[in-house]
Design an enzyme around this catalytic site. Structure first.
Site, PDB file in Angstrom:
ATOM      1  N   PRO A   2       0.834  -1.202   0.000  1.00 14.03           N
ATOM      2  CA  PRO A   2       0.000   0.000   0.000  1.00 14.03           C
ATOM      3  C   PRO A   2       0.868   1.252   0.000  1.00 14.03           C
ATOM      4  O   PRO A   2       1.898   1.299   0.672  1.00 14.03           O
ATOM      5  CB  PRO A   2      -0.795  -0.096   1.306  1.00 14.03           C
ATOM      6  CG  PRO A   2      -0.726  -1.521   1.701  1.00 14.03           C
ATOM      7  CD  PRO A   2       0.601  -2.015   1.200  1.00 14.03           C
ATOM      8  N   LYS A  33      -3.236  -4.558   6.614  1.00 11.29           N
ATOM      9  CA  LYS A  33      -1.998  -4.995   5.941  1.00 11.29           C
ATOM     10  C   LYS A  33      -0.830  -4.851   6.916  1.00 11.29           C
ATOM     11  O   LYS A  33      -0.868  -4.007   7.821  1.00 11.29           O
ATOM     12  CB  LYS A  33      -1.708  -4.111   4.711  1.00 11.29           C
ATOM     13  CG  LYS A  33      -2.815  -4.086   3.672  1.00 11.29           C
ATOM     14  CD  LYS A  33      -2.716  -5.245   2.737  1.00 11.29           C
ATOM     15  CE  LYS A  33      -3.745  -5.103   1.613  1.00 11.29           C
ATOM     16  NZ  LYS A  33      -3.608  -6.137   0.640  1.00 11.29           N
ATOM     17  N   ILE A  65      -3.101  -3.451  -3.048  1.00 11.68           N
ATOM     18  CA  ILE A  65      -3.548  -4.707  -3.642  1.00 11.68           C
ATOM     19  C   ILE A  65      -4.660  -5.203  -2.722  1.00 11.68           C
ATOM     20  O   ILE A  65      -4.410  -5.681  -1.623  1.00 11.68           O
ATOM     21  CB  ILE A  65      -2.402  -5.733  -3.724  1.00 11.68           C
ATOM     22  CG1 ILE A  65      -1.270  -5.228  -4.617  1.00 11.68           C
ATOM     23  CG2 ILE A  65      -2.927  -7.079  -4.232  1.00 11.68           C
ATOM     24  CD1 ILE A  65      -0.011  -6.081  -4.570  1.00 11.68           C
TER      25      ILE A  65
END
Length: 119
Positions: A2, A33, A65
């Site tokens: 990210p 994440k 993602i």
């Protein structure tokens, strides 16, 4: 993977030195994440006008993602707008955030792509 990138007309001298390190755990938590893969960058002193005024303003983009979507982006917007308003003094109505959900094959890392790393 990210990446939160912020461009702002706020001067570098008014941006807390620890802003990016403070932002990492907030971003990681919101996205779910690992912090070790998150990147936050800020580009200060941009010649920028929002709505005809050069009062503090910003644009940001968040690439990830996965972990982005209709409901997720509302959650991310809440925490990111709060962070940026508190730390940079940019009001919530003087900034946009765009969200970019990338497939793992479009993000490179360690000489390959995340598709090869995580599938």
């Amino acid at each position: 993977m990210p990446h939160l990138r912020i461009e702002t007309n706020v001067s570098k001298s008014k941006i807390p030195e620890d802003f990016v390190t403070k932002a990492i755990p907030i971003l990681a938590n919101s996205l779910g994440k690992p912090a070790q893969f998150c990147v936050v960058s800020i580009i200060p002193d941009v010649q920028m006008c929002f709505g005809g005024s050069n009062a503090p303003c910003a644009t940001a983009s968040l690439m990830s993602i996965g972990a982005l979507g209709l409901n997720e982006n509302k959650k991310h917007s809440k925490v990111l707008f709060e962070l940026i308003e508190k730390e940079l003094g940019v009001p919530k109505d003087r900034m946009y955030i765009t969200y970019q959900n990338e497939p793992s094959s479009n993000v490179g890392f360690k000489g390959t792509t995340f598709h090869d790393i995580i599938g």
